[in-house]
Design an enzyme around this catalytic site. Structure first.
Site, mmCIF file in Angstrom:
data_model
loop_
_atom_site.group_PDB
_atom_site.id
_atom_site.type_symbol
_atom_site.label_atom_id
_atom_site.label_comp_id
_atom_site.label_asym_id
_atom_site.label_seq_id
_atom_site.Cartn_x
_atom_site.Cartn_y
_atom_site.Cartn_z
ATOM 1 N N ASP A 96 2.574 -17.622 -14.302
ATOM 2 C CA ASP A 96 3.867 -18.029 -14.821
ATOM 3 C C ASP A 96 3.698 -19.099 -15.890
ATOM 4 O O ASP A 96 4.608 -19.852 -16.189
ATOM 5 C CB ASP A 96 4.803 -18.491 -13.705
ATOM 6 C CG ASP A 96 4.096 -19.314 -12.650
ATOM 7 O OD1 ASP A 96 3.122 -20.002 -12.992
ATOM 8 O OD2 ASP A 96 4.519 -19.279 -11.488
ATOM 9 N N LYS A 133 -4.376 -26.812 -13.951
ATOM 10 C CA LYS A 133 -4.916 -25.506 -13.582
ATOM 11 C C LYS A 133 -6.356 -25.278 -14.035
ATOM 12 O O LYS A 133 -7.109 -24.520 -13.409
ATOM 13 C CB LYS A 133 -4.033 -24.400 -14.151
ATOM 14 C CG LYS A 133 -2.631 -24.348 -13.584
ATOM 15 C CD LYS A 133 -2.610 -23.763 -12.185
ATOM 16 C CE LYS A 133 -1.193 -23.490 -11.722
ATOM 17 N NZ LYS A 133 -1.141 -22.817 -10.422
#
Length: 374
Positions: A120, A75
């Protein structure tokens, strides 16, 4: 909401025209930007010869994102590039390769800038990490299904964290509303919807560095099949963009939890849709609505999507650990998907993906084992 289409373990959707579809490439400057960041190095490409022999293909490799920039997931590639573009945009500067000191100096001449996001797990931690490195504030919204360890890892990056008793889609809406309520705040979200697409596109562009590295590591032949976890589809959008903008046309296989198969449901129904998500150990893939940016790329350029169970993902994570690969359930889902297609399903799936004894299969391991995230 979801149409009346049942997705079960092993269900798949196949698009026979995907390898004929083409699109423009991602911008080249993302890889140049990442190369200038401290701690940058291409993540490892690991060989799994036992699986290649078992499946009757030439090579099986894992692109291991469990240590990207010292964080346990891919990410940070999208987050860092998007933050860079946000800062340059606020400063009115033409985008160019920059380092963190240069960005901090640029921030010194700007009004206060805060970052808000929903996550998340890994996306929020990456936002918090780069915000801390740049000396700006981050506020991260988290659904309560995220593990306490993952929440504490975000707090350890000095971010403000709000945990909500909601699913991922609702948590994204809360983050968006919070960002809109403060003039200093910018929503840095890795999913898109109509009216909010510029920053998610920068995040997708940032993911392209992973694929540039993979090409260099594999050499001229490139992969025959790339297996990618889905979620809202942003990483898969980057994969489709990369391999549908060049002559070498790899087959592309997406994987989703059987309890949150919004991409397969949409492809089967012919339109993007929202599905009711359930409980899954694949927390990063527990998404009910595809990104509006990703959808047309997945609809037209993705060869297939397969749904896997928690049991399959957990078993794949154990198998990878035994082979020396640190992987959480989301990353290991790619192994589960490849096994479903190559070892358990009818031979027609292998043929549909164009696989042979000489094929190279690349599994994208998007996260490290959960213990590394505590």
């Amino acid at each position: 909401m979801s149409p009346n289409i049942a997705v079960t373990t092993g269900s798949w959707f196949f698009n026979p025209g995907a390898r004929d579809w083409a699109c423009p490439p991602a911008p080249a400057e993302a890889a140049s930007f990442h190369a200038g960041l401290p701690g940058y190095a291409p993540t490892p490409l690991l060989e799994l010869p036992g699986l290649a022999a078992e499946w009757g293909v030439g090579r099986v490799v894992v692109k291991d994102e469990s240590t990207r920039f010292g964080l346990p997931a891919f990410k940070s590639l999208g987050v860092s590039y998007a933050i860079y573009r946000v800062i340059c945009d606020h400063a009115g500067e033409t985008v160019r390769p920059a380092d963190l000191p240069g960005l901090r100096e640029m921030l010194g001449s700007l009004p206060r800038l805060d970052l808000v996001t929903a996550t998340d797990g890994n996306h929020g931690r990456a936002v918090a990490r780069f915000a801390r490195l740049l000396g700006i504030r981050a506020h991260v919204f988290v659904p309560d299904v995220v593990s306490p360890g993952a929440v504490e890892a975000i707090r350890a990056e000095q971010a403000e964290v709000t945990v909500l008793a909601d699913d991922y889609d609702a948590t994204v809406r809360s983050a968006s509303e919070a960002a809109e309520s403060r003039s200093s705040a910018v929503l840095l979200q890795d999913t898109a919807w109509p009216g909010y697409e510029e920053i998610p596109q920068w995040i997708v562009d940032g993911y392209s560095t992973l694929l540039v590295e993979l090409d260099a590591q594999l050499g001229a032949t490139g992969p025959s099949l790339v297996v990618v976890p889905m979620g809202v589809g942003s990483l898969a959008q980057a994969v489709v963009t990369h391999y549908r903008s060049r002559e070498q046309r790899a087959a592309l296989l997406g994987v989703e939890p059987d309890t949150a198969a919004c991409i397969q449901t949409g492809l089967a129904s012919g339109r993007p849709c929202t599905v009711q998500t359930g409980s899954t150990i694949m927390a990063g893939l527990n998404c009910g609505t595809p990104s509006s940016l990703a959808w047309p790329y997945l609809r037209d350029g993705l060869d297939a999507v397969v749904a896997v169970s928690d049991e399959q993902a957990a078993g794949a994570a154990r198998e990878l650990a035994a082979l020396g690969v640190s992987s959480g359930p989301c990353g290991a889902a790619t192994l589960a998907a490849a096994r479903a297609v190559l070892a358990e399903a009818a031979p027609s799936r292998r043929a549909a993906l164009g696989l042979s004894a000489d094929s190279t299969i690349a599994l994208l391991n998007t996260e490290g084992a959960h213990e590394t995230r505590r």
